[in-house]
Write a protein that holds these residues in place. Structure first.
Motif, PDB file in Angstrom:
ATOM      1  N   LYS A 284       0.821  -1.198   0.000  1.00  0.00           N
ATOM      2  CA  LYS A 284       0.000   0.000   0.000  1.00  0.00           C
ATOM      3  C   LYS A 284       0.863   1.259   0.000  1.00  0.00           C
ATOM      4  N   THR A 285       0.483   2.244  -0.798  1.00  0.00           N
ATOM      5  CA  THR A 285       1.147   3.540  -0.788  1.00  0.00           C
ATOM      6  C   THR A 285       0.478   4.441   0.233  1.00  0.00           C
ATOM      7  N   ARG A 286       1.101   5.579   0.492  1.00  0.00           N
ATOM      8  CA  ARG A 286       0.535   6.552   1.426  1.00  0.00           C
ATOM      9  C   ARG A 286      -0.862   6.984   0.984  1.00  0.00           C
ATOM     10  N   LYS A 287      -1.003   7.256  -0.286  1.00  0.00           N
ATOM     11  CA  LYS A 287      -2.307   7.690  -0.809  1.00  0.00           C
ATOM     12  C   LYS A 287      -3.343   6.578  -0.683  1.00  0.00           C
ATOM     13  N   ASP A 288      -2.917   5.340  -0.906  1.00  0.00           N
ATOM     14  CA  ASP A 288      -3.837   4.207  -0.760  1.00  0.00           C
ATOM     15  C   ASP A 288      -4.374   4.116   0.660  1.00  0.00           C
ATOM     16  N   LEU A 289      -3.470   4.259   1.642  1.00  0.00           N
ATOM     17  CA  LEU A 289      -3.877   4.120   3.032  1.00  0.00           C
ATOM     18  C   LEU A 289      -4.810   5.242   3.462  1.00  0.00           C
ATOM     19  N   ILE A 290      -4.527   6.441   3.017  1.00  0.00           N
ATOM     20  CA  ILE A 290      -5.424   7.562   3.338  1.00  0.00           C
ATOM     21  C   ILE A 290      -6.788   7.342   2.698  1.00  0.00           C
ATOM     22  N   TYR A 291      -6.786   6.848   1.472  1.00  0.00           N
ATOM     23  CA  TYR A 291      -8.046   6.556   0.771  1.00  0.00           C
ATOM     24  C   TYR A 291      -8.845   5.488   1.511  1.00  0.00           C
ATOM     25  N   ASP A 292      -8.135   4.527   2.124  1.00  0.00           N
ATOM     26  CA  ASP A 292      -8.806   3.456   2.871  1.00  0.00           C
ATOM     27  C   ASP A 292      -9.266   3.899   4.261  1.00  0.00           C
ATOM     28  N   GLY A 293      -8.994   5.155   4.630  1.00  0.00           N
ATOM     29  CA  GLY A 293      -9.495   5.675   5.894  1.00  0.00           C
ATOM     30  C   GLY A 293      -8.500   5.702   7.028  1.00  0.00           C
TER      31      GLY A 293
END
Length: 304
Positions: A284-293
């Motif tokens: 997971k990238t930083r943006k992915d994790l933020i997108y996942d909440g």
């Protein structure tokens, strides 16, 4: 007859008694100044306190520190006891309030020079953590405040807090005492013939004692904590020129399942977590994790 602690401290320090550190450690410390390591172990994790140290420190009701040099602090010693601790943060009768310190130690930047990606980088760090030593007699005196603080990153402060917490919990739970010394390392610039304004890091030595008055070797430590901030470069000589360095590869993040936050692996906030509370998310990238909440850690995350 009172012992002059400043004279005693000179036995431990390099040529400049205010900002020195043991010579045998300097090579190892400098070796890791430019990498990502947040701290290293010194002397096989064994603190060095002489019998004289123990007698002097155990008999004091305050903690001694050296004089300042151009707003740079020196060594601080303390004997941490049950009566020096602040109340636990979650204690219902806790009334220990930290006084605000407005003094600016060496290298402390102006506000506009201290922000990268909307995040403050530097803080006023205490040599002796406030929770460990609530007994104060300095009020707001400028020079006394400067003796006990230095300019450090929020990431460094969090690593120091990790070790301070070990001392706090040991003393609070066992009622035994800990001898503690913090030595700042201001690197000397041969070309300019002067010391850096920003500390490169601090050596933290703690000797824990059990009920029998003997050292608890398994708890004692001797570490050097670096003044670093992930993905941020700055000039130790001046304390300025903060620059965000884009990582070549995305980090492998660690997830805190309880608080739904993500951290880099070197963040001290997760060092005490057990496997049930955290897990890795290498894909997971930083943006992915933020997108996942998930929320980024405010200490180790560089912002965007």
């Amino acid at each position: 007859m009172c012992v002059n602690m400043n004279d005693k401290l000179r036995n431990y320090l390099d040529e400049d008694e205010n900002i020195g550190i043991r010579k045998e450690y300097i090579g190892l410390i400098n070796e890791h100044l430019k990498d990502d390591i947040p701290c290293i172990v010194l002397n096989n994790n064994k603190p060095i306190f002489t019998e004289d140290d123990k007698k002097i420190l155990e008999g004091r009701s305050d903690y001694p520190f050296t004089d300042i040099d151009l707003r740079r602090c020196g060594v601080a010693f303390a004997c941490i006891r049950d009566n020096t601790l602040s109340k636990p943060l979650n204690s219902p009768d806790s009334s220990d309030k930290r006084p605000k310190i407005h003094s600016k130690p060496s290298g402390f930047p102006k506000l506009k020079e201290n922000i990268v990606n909307d995040r403050l980088i530097f803080q006023r760090c205490h040599l002796i953590g406030y929770r460990l030593y609530k007994i104060r007699n300095d009020k707001s005196k400028e020079n006394v405040n400067l003796k006990k603080i230095f300019t450090g990153t929020r990431f460094m402060n969090n690593v120091m807090y990790y070790y301070e917490k070990k001392i706090y919990e040991y003393v609070y739970e066992t009622k035994n005492h800990v001898l503690y010394r913090v030595t700042p390392y201001f690197k000397y610039n041969d070309k300019l013939a002067k010391y850096d304004k920003l500390v490169s890091g601090v050596q933290m030595e703690a000797m824990f004692f059990n009920e029998s008055g003997n050292e608890d070797i398994d708890s004692s430590f001797n570490v050097f904590v670096y003044n670093k901030q992930p993905y941020i470069e700055f000039d130790y000589e001046t304390g300025k020129n903060l620059t965000y360095i884009m990582p070549i590869m995305e980090c492998n993040y660690v997830i805190d399942k309880k608080k739904r936050k993500f951290h880099i692996k070197d963040c001290a906030s997760v060092w005490d977590f057990d496997n049930d509370r955290m897990y890795d998310f290498p894909e997971k990238t930083r943006k992915d994790l933020i997108y996942d909440g998930y929320l980024p850690c405010a200490i180790c995350d560089p912002g965007d």
